[in-house]
Design a protein around this motif. Structure first.
Motif, mmCIF file in Angstrom:
data_model
loop_
_atom_site.group_PDB
_atom_site.id
_atom_site.type_symbol
_atom_site.label_atom_id
_atom_site.label_comp_id
_atom_site.label_asym_id
_atom_site.label_seq_id
_atom_site.Cartn_x
_atom_site.Cartn_y
_atom_site.Cartn_z
ATOM 1 N N MET A 1 -11.422 5.682 4.179
ATOM 2 C CA MET A 1 -10.563 5.220 2.981
ATOM 3 C C MET A 1 -9.884 3.842 3.136
ATOM 4 O O MET A 1 -9.891 3.537 4.228
ATOM 5 N N SER A 2 -9.653 3.340 1.977
ATOM 6 C CA SER A 2 -8.984 2.011 1.839
ATOM 7 C C SER A 2 -7.627 2.117 2.288
ATOM 8 O O SER A 2 -7.223 3.177 2.333
ATOM 9 N N GLU A 3 -6.960 0.996 2.588
ATOM 10 C CA GLU A 3 -5.474 1.200 2.746
ATOM 11 C C GLU A 3 -4.553 1.758 1.546
ATOM 12 O O GLU A 3 -3.598 2.443 1.847
ATOM 13 N N PHE A 4 -5.085 1.322 0.289
ATOM 14 C CA PHE A 4 -4.524 1.781 -0.638
ATOM 15 C C PHE A 4 -4.656 3.463 -0.906
ATOM 16 O O PHE A 4 -3.569 4.235 -0.976
ATOM 17 N N GLU A 5 -5.827 3.991 -0.501
ATOM 18 C CA GLU A 5 -6.113 5.424 -0.751
ATOM 19 C C GLU A 5 -5.218 5.959 0.580
ATOM 20 O O GLU A 5 -5.037 7.020 0.409
ATOM 21 N N ARG A 6 -4.975 5.573 1.804
ATOM 22 C CA ARG A 6 -4.367 6.037 2.828
ATOM 23 C C ARG A 6 -3.073 6.090 2.561
ATOM 24 O O ARG A 6 -2.142 6.915 2.916
ATOM 25 N N ALA A 7 -2.355 4.983 1.795
ATOM 26 C CA ALA A 7 -1.079 5.112 1.418
ATOM 27 C C ALA A 7 -0.749 6.260 0.351
ATOM 28 O O ALA A 7 0.315 6.975 0.498
ATOM 29 N N PHE A 8 -1.594 6.448 -0.583
ATOM 30 C CA PHE A 8 -1.440 7.475 -1.462
ATOM 31 C C PHE A 8 -1.653 8.741 -0.662
ATOM 32 O O PHE A 8 -0.950 9.902 -1.195
#
Length: 255
Positions: A1-8
């Motif tokens: 997962m990307s950082e953006f995906e992990r944040a969400f």
């Protein structure tokens, strides 16, 4: 997962942990909490798969759930895909919905300079009075019912997900604070506030960098925060070592 995906993934988990219910609709789901109807962050449509939908269709999906709760006097749709935001925003504006744009920023670098204020960890009851004071400084802070609901919202998060609170003092009192949420190896720095009379003294820098250090100590990777894309704090966060890893938007209509 990307950082953006992990944040969400973390933000979605928090939404679901504190909500009264989450109801599926064709292009996502509607988070509902009629116990706190004035809190926008408790009542909104998460449009996770908006492809092929119009702004009107997404507005109707939000309405299909929220209209069942007369006490909810707003409608909100959240979008997290930049291409879909660009496609759908003109439609929401045409419908009279207010765009709200945000950046998700992950901590990747050392700060440009260290903080010069001490920070200590406090408990939630210690912050209740200053939470209320800070909210009352906001444009919506004259509505005491809303103030109480926002306070309940913050307490609900702290009771539902691992949360730590950090504060810096000035003038013999707590002058700035932030929260740190940690879940599944991801950390979020949230609710960064400095009381107006203590701004521009480096207090926000201190509490944010302290929270980042504690998040790293817990093994969180990434640690992120969310900032208003059109306001100055995201420039401060860049100086503190945060980089933008994605953007999202919300569209709001007040009844």
């Amino acid at each position: 997962m990307s950082e953006f995906e992990r944040a969400f993934a973390l933000m979605d988990a928090i939404d679901e942990a504190i909500a009264e219910r989450v109801e599926a609709v064709p292009h996502g789901d509607v988070v509902v909490d009629a116990r706190l109807p004035r809190v926008h962050d408790r009542n909104f449509l998460r449009a996770k798969t908006p492809e092929g939908a119009s702004a009107h269709a997404l507005a109707d999906e939000a309405e299909s759930v929220q209209r069942r709760y007369a006490e909810i006097r707003h409608r909100r749709v959240n979008l997290r895909d930049e291409a879909e935001i660009a496609r759908l925003e003109p439609g929401f504006v045409e419908l009279g919905w207010e765009p709200q744009r945000f950046v998700v920023m992950a901590h990747r670098r050392d700060a440009d300079r260290p903080a010069r204020h001490d920070v200590r960890e406090v408990d939630e009851p210690t912050l209740r009075a200053i939470w209320a004071e800070a909210i009352r400084h906001e444009p919506h802070g004259k509505d005491e019912v809303l103030v109480r609901e926002i306070l309940a919202h913050h307490r609900g998060i702290g009771a539902s997900v691992p949360t730590r609170y950090f504060a810096a003092e000035a003038g013999g009192r707590i002058a700035a604070y932030c929260e740190l949420y940690s879940l599944a190896g991801t950390g979020q720095v949230e609710n960064v506030v400095t009381l107006p009379e203590f701004r521009w003294q480096g207090l926000a820098r201190a509490v944010v960098l302290h929270a980042v250090g504690e998040s790293r100590g817990e093994g969180n990777e990434p640690t992120f925060l969310v900032a208003d894309a059109g306001d100055w704090p995201h420039k401060l966060y860049e100086k503190l070592g945060f980089d933008t890893v994605g953007r999202y938007a919300r569209y709001l209509r007040t009844l």
